[in-house]
Scaffold this motif. Sequence first.
Motif, PDB file in Angstrom:
ATOM      1  N   ARG A 106      38.707  31.458  32.264  1.00  0.00           N
ATOM      2  CA  ARG A 106      38.598  32.952  32.603  1.00  0.00           C
ATOM      3  C   ARG A 106      37.745  33.260  33.610  1.00  0.00           C
ATOM      4  N   GLU A 107      37.571  32.057  34.413  1.00  0.00           N
ATOM      5  CA  GLU A 107      36.554  32.334  35.499  1.00  0.00           C
ATOM      6  C   GLU A 107      36.675  31.465  36.608  1.00  0.00           C
ATOM      7  N   CYS A 491      42.772  34.543  35.872  1.00  0.00           N
ATOM      8  CA  CYS A 491      41.589  35.142  36.401  1.00  0.00           C
ATOM      9  C   CYS A 491      41.887  34.956  38.076  1.00  0.00           C
TER      10      CYS A 491
END
Length: 525
Positions: A106-107, A491
């Motif tokens: 997610r990042e 992401c």
Amino acid sequence: MKKELSALIVLTALTACGGRPSPNSQHPTPNTQHPTAPSMEELMLPDTSYASVEEVKYVVEHEDSLPHPLKDFDDRYRQAEGRVMAFRANLLRNADFGGTVKGTPREIKIAWEFTTDYDQTKTRFGVWGGGSGWTGQPLYVRWTEEEMDAFRKQSPALTKDFGQEEIIVGSLCGKGYFLNYQTGKPSRRPLDLGNVVKGTPSLDPELKNLYVGQGVPRREGPFGCQVFDLLKHERTFFFGPDRQAWRGWNAFDSSPIVAGGFLFWPGENGSLYKYERQQGRLRRVSVMRYRVRGAAPGIESSLCVYRNYGFFSDNHGNVMAVNLNTMRPVWYYYNHDDSDGTMVCREEEGTPYLYTACEVDKQGTKGMSHFVKLNALTGQRVWERQIACQRLNLPGKTLDGGMYASPLVGMGDCADMLFAQVCRNGASKAVGELTALSTRDGSILYTVPYGVFAWSSPVPFLNERNELFVLAGDASGTLRLIRGKTGEVVCKLAVGANFESSPVVVGNTAVVGCRGRSIYKFLIE
């Protein structure tokens, strides 16, 4: 025609070999012995020349009368665990870095940023600055304790930050940097590479040699390819210009490769070189020079190797296979336009195939990027997909359309897919895009549109469920992590500088440079 038939007969005989008893045998004997590995003679691809080679005028020059066949078919890059020592990792150039992530990341985070020098020298091609350009992939190596001891005893260049894991990258400022992978701090003094370096250096898988090709001359003087002895931390071999070359431009953007014990180095002077290697030195054993339709093209792509065949494309759209034993062309294919991106090879159901595409350059303002899948043994086209592209005119610069990057053949849950960065440049709603194609028929499965062009090659990460995620950078300095199966951008991170260079992947990290002055290490979590 006789040569083609004999080649096909040999290939059929090789692929038909099996250990099963004949179905007509009345009393089959159980096979209790372990299968014998094929010999090198059995694996050797035939020394043939298909009719397509008639388009090519070539000479092979040998330095002596001794034969110089490949010593083996070992992929020394795959065998060197914990190291990425060549562009796209190995002989097949398939970017199998072994990158891994957990679940759905997610990042994308910056772990460190290193700042290079900035060279303001005005060359005939402008000011190149610093950071890294196309293809510019960093190398990664995890040294053994024995190797580290050898460097400590012999190298005069180590810093206090020298450690087991090192990043090596060539810069547009004309320096080669050594960075501690963990901290991003210099692990050795930088090397003076003499001129602008755009391409990807290559680290010898068995020797402490760093091979670096120069891309643009900054001043009058020698311009070509070179070897740096990392034990001495100095240049110990230089070659260029080649007065016998059929083309006058002596740049070496191609990343050389060791295959069968020899180093193969394509040049933009229309020549493919074969070298014997020693610590700090090269000895040329042969060179192949060629023209097609009267013109000697330049080779910017890096050689892709399958057994004793090497494959490359050039800036006139020529795609060729060469027998690396004899250095003679095996087959030729014309792919319409400038083809700088290194092709990738994959064996499918026992047959090796090549994937490549061209730019829109010599076609004019508008044209087609021709994506093709070729049979690597014969050069026969399996499928072709045409994607409309055009040139992009910027202040003081014209950018060609099409594919500059190397394609990524899918893996995991995307094994039947191909991913490519395409510069549409206004031929569609997108300026650039990641395009996913089917490896079976070339059909376009989806696109991920960008607002800018993209030259950086996409790289893969697999999670514990064998799901593929593709990391791709663009000219705005944006990195996107894309779910391979669907095209979902899971992401992204914008750093604001042009990612022309291709990343190297280590675990759940990627190290890549950009135009400007920065080299980054990114975490994917």
